[in-house]
Design an enzyme around this catalytic site. Structure first.
Site, PDB file in Angstrom:
ATOM      1  N   GLU A 129       0.845  -1.412   0.114  1.00 45.79           N
ATOM      2  CA  GLU A 129      -0.007   0.046  -0.039  1.00 45.79           C
ATOM      3  C   GLU A 129       0.691   1.006  -0.029  1.00 45.79           C
ATOM      4  O   GLU A 129       0.568   2.326   0.791  1.00 45.79           O
ATOM      5  CB  GLU A 129      -0.929   0.042   1.003  1.00 45.79           C
ATOM      6  CG  GLU A 129      -2.170  -1.040   1.343  1.00 45.79           C
ATOM      7  CD  GLU A 129      -3.159  -0.873   1.984  1.00 45.79           C
ATOM      8  OE1 GLU A 129      -3.481   0.042   2.274  1.00 45.79           O
ATOM      9  OE2 GLU A 129      -3.842  -2.064   2.542  1.00 45.79           O
ATOM     10  N   SER A 179       7.705   2.654   1.919  1.00 44.23           N
ATOM     11  CA  SER A 179       8.165   3.826   2.749  1.00 44.23           C
ATOM     12  C   SER A 179       8.664   5.047   2.078  1.00 44.23           C
ATOM     13  O   SER A 179       8.358   6.201   2.296  1.00 44.23           O
ATOM     14  CB  SER A 179       9.004   3.653   3.961  1.00 44.23           C
ATOM     15  OG  SER A 179       8.486   2.474   4.636  1.00 44.23           O
TER      16      SER A 179
END
Length: 379
Positions: free
Chosen positions: A362, A365
């Site tokens: 999703e 980082s």
């Protein structure tokens, strides 16, 4: 039970505190489950969560909004008890997020099944050649008489191989980049959908590489309008990215609990490990990171719940900080366990494997850093 004083923060209403109590009671009575067969475990968990009514927040009735604080609280609690339970819950929401936000009445019939735990959902966005770069999706949906024909590959698809229905993204028309994407509801038994490979990862979850071999779908399978796929995908992630941070928060709280038990119990030089200032420093850092993560996660959820159209910046900050901090907290807890930290059967060893994927899926980082920077720079 972990420290729950954060529930007194002004982000929460009475209904959220009541929900937390109910979910904690269910999780304490039913988790963890065996992960020996991840497919069977997920099927069982979805059915059990549905029977208990805990999947209702993964969707919203027509005209109503998702309660992101409820989603975050449930994920945090489930993750603290069992990573696979968190996964099973989360995918019912993410998998049907596009239908919740943009689906037709016909498509919402699937949503009722996934909320009841009688059907398993999947979200098919990632491709072999485009992970974080959704705009370069290569799967094609050609217009044919009566609907669309989909051709292409999707990979690292959660619930791949066990889902009953997928939301899948493909390119329609000739518009370049993000403008040419559309979203579709794809029942898993549709002819031409092939499970090419089941993907094994360090923390077992149902994952697969899917192939669409000229899969034909009717016009009614299109979610929203043709060309809205990128907007739909980003709207879904705008909601559920905060919940990834919440899951990481649950893992971190469990790691701190395990570390506290360990350092209080293990004896050293006539006292316990907890008597050492070095150890106390580690514990302080862990507690600090957890509270900071919680503040970011529940700020993002509260902001969305109180009417913000988009919380892209807040959700990116929550996901980035909470997942990175949880990795550090869990690593510290493992270190405090010594050799037992890397031994199978110990909670911190499992947590160490579970947390790593959350810094990737999703939106990895570094992608979140780009999102935050662009927001700050006003790009």
């Amino acid at each position: 039970m972990s420290d729950a004083t954060f529930l007194n923060w002004p982000f929460f209403e009475a209904k959220h505190r009541e929900l937390s109590t109910a979910v904690e009671a269910w999780a304490s009575a039913n988790l963890p489950v065996s992960h020996a067969d991840a497919d069977a475990a997920c099927r069982g968990l979805v059915a059990a969560l549905g029977k208990a009514g805990l999947l209702r927040p993964t969707g919203a009735d027509a005209g109503e909004a998702l309660d992101v604080r409820s989603l975050c609280l449930i994920r945090e609690i489930l993750a603290r008890h069992d990573g696979l339970a968190d996964f099973s819950f989360a995918m019912q929401g993410l998998g049907m997020g596009a239908v919740t936000l943009f689906g037709s009445p016909e498509q919402r019939a699937w949503l009722e099944k996934t909320r009841a735990g009688t059907a398993i959902a999947g979200f098919a966005l990632t491709e072999p050649g485009s992970g974080s770069d959704v705009a370069h999706t290569a799967t094609v949906a050609d217009v044919v008489p009566g609907g669309f024909r989909l051709t292409g590959d999707k990979t690292y698809i959660s619930n791949g191989g066990i889902a009953d229905v997928y939301v899948i993204f493909a390119r329609t028309g000739d518009a370049p980049g993000a403008k040419g994407l559309s979203a579709f509801v794809l029942p898993a038994d549709t002819p031409g959908l092939e499970v090419v490979e089941r993907i094994e990862v360090i923390a077992p979850h149902p994952l697969a590489h899917l192939r669409l071999n000229g899969v034909e779908l009717p016009h009614s399978a299109l979610i929203g309008r043709a060309g809205d796929g990128f907007k739909i995908a980003m709207s879904v992630l705008d909601v559920f990215r905060s919940t990834v941070g919440a899951a990481a928060l649950g893992f971190a709280r469990r790691a701190l609990d395990e570390a506290l038990t360990r350092v209080k119990r293990v004896r050293a030089s006539g006292g316990s490990l907890a008597d050492y200032q070095m150890v106390q420093g580690h514990i302080a850092d862990m507690a600090l990171q957890i509270d900071a993560a919680a503040l970011l996660v529940y700020r993002a959820a509260w902001t969305k719940d109180t009417g913000a159209a988009r919380v892209t910046r807040e959700a990116a900050m929550a996901k980035l900080y909470a997942t990175e901090a949880a990795q550090q907290v869990i690593d510290t807890a493992l270190q405090l366990h010594g050799g037992d930290g890397v031994r199978q059967g110990f909670a911190v060893e499992s947590l160490y494997r579970e947390i790593r994927a959350l810094r990737i899926y999703e939106g990895a980082s570094d992608v979140q850093r780009v999102v935050i920077a662009r927001s700050v720079l006003g790009a």
